[in-house]
Design an enzyme around this catalytic site. Sequence first.
Site, PDB file in Angstrom:
ATOM      1  N   GLU A  76     -17.565  -3.593  24.606  1.00 40.23           N
ATOM      2  CA  GLU A  76     -16.748  -4.817  24.672  1.00 40.23           C
ATOM      3  C   GLU A  76     -15.570  -4.798  23.704  1.00 40.23           C
ATOM      4  OE1 GLU A  76     -20.690  -6.262  26.349  1.00 40.23           O
ATOM      5  OE2 GLU A  76     -20.068  -4.965  24.683  1.00 40.23           O
ATOM      6  N   HIS A 111       0.846  -1.197   0.000  1.00 37.65           N
ATOM      7  CA  HIS A 111       0.000   0.000   0.000  1.00 37.65           C
ATOM      8  C   HIS A 111       0.883   1.250   0.000  1.00 37.65           C
ATOM      9  CE1 HIS A 111      -2.419  -3.266   1.672  1.00 37.65           C
ATOM     10  NE2 HIS A 111      -3.501  -2.594   1.299  1.00 37.65           N
ATOM     11  N   HIS A 125     -28.366 -14.720  24.991  1.00 37.27           N
ATOM     12  CA  HIS A 125     -27.306 -14.601  25.980  1.00 37.27           C
ATOM     13  C   HIS A 125     -26.658 -15.944  26.324  1.00 37.27           C
ATOM     14  CE1 HIS A 125     -28.808 -10.589  26.328  1.00 37.27           C
ATOM     15  NE2 HIS A 125     -28.083 -10.300  27.394  1.00 37.27           N
ATOM     16  N   PRO A 158      -6.054  -4.657  11.145  1.00 37.03           N
ATOM     17  CA  PRO A 158      -7.512  -4.568  11.241  1.00 37.03           C
ATOM     18  C   PRO A 158      -7.894  -3.154  11.676  1.00 37.03           C
ATOM     19  CG  PRO A 158      -6.691  -6.558  12.314  1.00 37.03           C
ATOM     20  CD  PRO A 158      -5.500  -5.713  12.014  1.00 37.03           C
ATOM     21  N   HIS A 168     -21.390 -16.194  32.919  1.00 37.37           N
ATOM     22  CA  HIS A 168     -22.637 -16.641  32.293  1.00 37.37           C
ATOM     23  C   HIS A 168     -22.300 -17.507  31.082  1.00 37.37           C
ATOM     24  CE1 HIS A 168     -23.753 -13.325  34.856  1.00 37.37           C
ATOM     25  NE2 HIS A 168     -25.042 -13.530  34.674  1.00 37.37           N
TER      26      HIS A 168
END
Length: 668
Positions: free
Chosen positions: A416, A31, A479, A121, A467
Amino acid sequence: MVVATQSLDQLCINSIRFLAIDAVEKAKSGHPGLPMGAAPMAFVLWDKIMRFNPKNPQWFNRDRFVLSAGHGCMLQYALLHLSGYDSVTIDDIKSFRQWGSRTPGHPENFETPGVEVTTGPLGQGICNGVGLAMAEAHLAGRLNKPDATLVDHYTYVILGDGCNMEGVSGEACSLAGHLGLGKLIALYDDNHISIDGSTDISFTEDVSKRFEAYGWHVQHVENGNTDLDAIQKAIEAAKAVTDRPSMIKVTTTIGYGSPNKSDSAGIHGAALGDEEIKLTRENLGWEHEPFVIPDDVLSHFRKAVDRGASAEAEWNETLATYRTQYPEEAALFDRMQKGELPANWEAALPTYTSADKTLATRKHSEITINALAGVIPEMLGGSADLTHSNLTEIKGEGNFQKGTYGNRNLRFGVREHGMGAICNGIVLHNSGLIPYCATFLVFADYMRAAIRLSALSEAGVIYVMTHDSIGLGEDGPTHQPVETIASLRVIPNLIVMRPAEGTETSGAYQVAIANRKRPTLIALSRQGLPDYDNSSIEGVTKGAYVLSDSDGTPDLILIGTGSEVQLCTKAADQLRGEGKKVRVVSMPSWELYDEQDDAYKESVLPKAVKKRLSVEAGCDFGWSRYVGSEGASIGVDGFGASAPGGLVMEKYGFTVENVVAKAKEVLG
């Protein structure tokens, strides 16, 4: 138009451009557009602003530089080479993107000294920059004294349109503005070009106003191609703003100097070609052969070596005085810099017996975090707005906020993806800090790119994920992470752990703290689980171990993880009562087990015992490698359901009765 005469600064800028042009052309890949357009701002930053020591890339008090637009990595490699870093020679430049080179297709911190974080990324790098700035602020808050400034450096980021389009950058930059990170300065390469063409086909928002809304100090350099004074003055003005991060929009021309390809998508990610390179050399007055740098240019750039040595020597004097004045703090700083953990820290890990109260492993995690935080002062972390569900708060510690940066409880908000990328930056600050971050396991999908980059970058982030199964119950399929554990296990260099009870949770944290170049993800239950007298921290560190056994060679091996280990132990008791020889293996980590020697593996899962049954409240993808052709698996085939957790587990077959029945089918 041919440039007749050029200042030394212009020659230096063109040397960056043509190293990028020539390397991409030789590789026939890369690039060149961004390095050509961003060379002026990068030159001003590296030559006139930043403090770094090319001969000691790890000098602690260096300014950090992040190329968030990592596809333009030849910009960074050119700067490293020209400035005198030993990690990037001219031969490395010539080997751009080739096998075994130190100039890979995107910057990699573990490959090229001088590269702080792994980028590519888009959006990740600016988030890493937020983490780097948070680490600096935290250490300054902990270690600096009114009469002694030990920690004092900036984080600079060059990001592009793509980084600003990616949502993850908004998460982290919003938090940075809230925190008032005054030593974070981002230069936005505003060239209006992305792969699909002009950004006006999809990206027309006012980025400056967005960053102002985040709480950043914002400036605009309208001519980033030639106005070096404006660039320098903007950076100096940004440094003068101490209570907010700064974003400088620098309007540039991608592929600057190319007569036919500049300001087009065609120069974003492809070599110019021989004819266009010839025209560009003529246009910019560059009369040198490929990879040749004029002596006066190299001499000017290499002044960075003496500047860096002087800056480090001056700081070393500060450190020596600090050691005399503040020996306790200096001892902590020195230990962290060496990457050493406190002596005997493992003694703080709690252990349990069957007489202890039944607790969820998320509660055991909270107990362990607080036990470790008391003996490991470099440990800090928090949750994505789920502190009271994830149970991640360090008791008695304040919050890391504007003005209280020395505190250890991080408040990420519902962010997150940004949280994971920020924690990568905190680890890669390379100051010994150990961050953890937390959310529900299912939302690991929101942060998968950051988790993957933790693993690739050798960044020992601790991911606390609660969880962990359909056992969470009423919140339902949205969930309940039925496929999440399986998908995480395929990420190289990531340790995934699903402890069964309290002692195993301590073992998971022992692994996580000890592995500073591998991230660890700990999956924890919402529901209460019994403890075992013969559970083992040491066994956990090996990935799998024999939790209970019959005398002699087993007829059957039950393999469980997490909350399903209790089903295995109870089923084993019933089967033994019927005369079967049953071994129960707890396997909290596939990765760690796979890394053991053959003798240990044989001692846990002997090849001669082919009747095996795995029990895990998630999809059974991958379990065939452990249960073999004569074994079976109890897993989840579907998305779960909304109902009380115990009922959901029962309906999906996670009962002692079903384990016994399936075991008998395997035994035949």
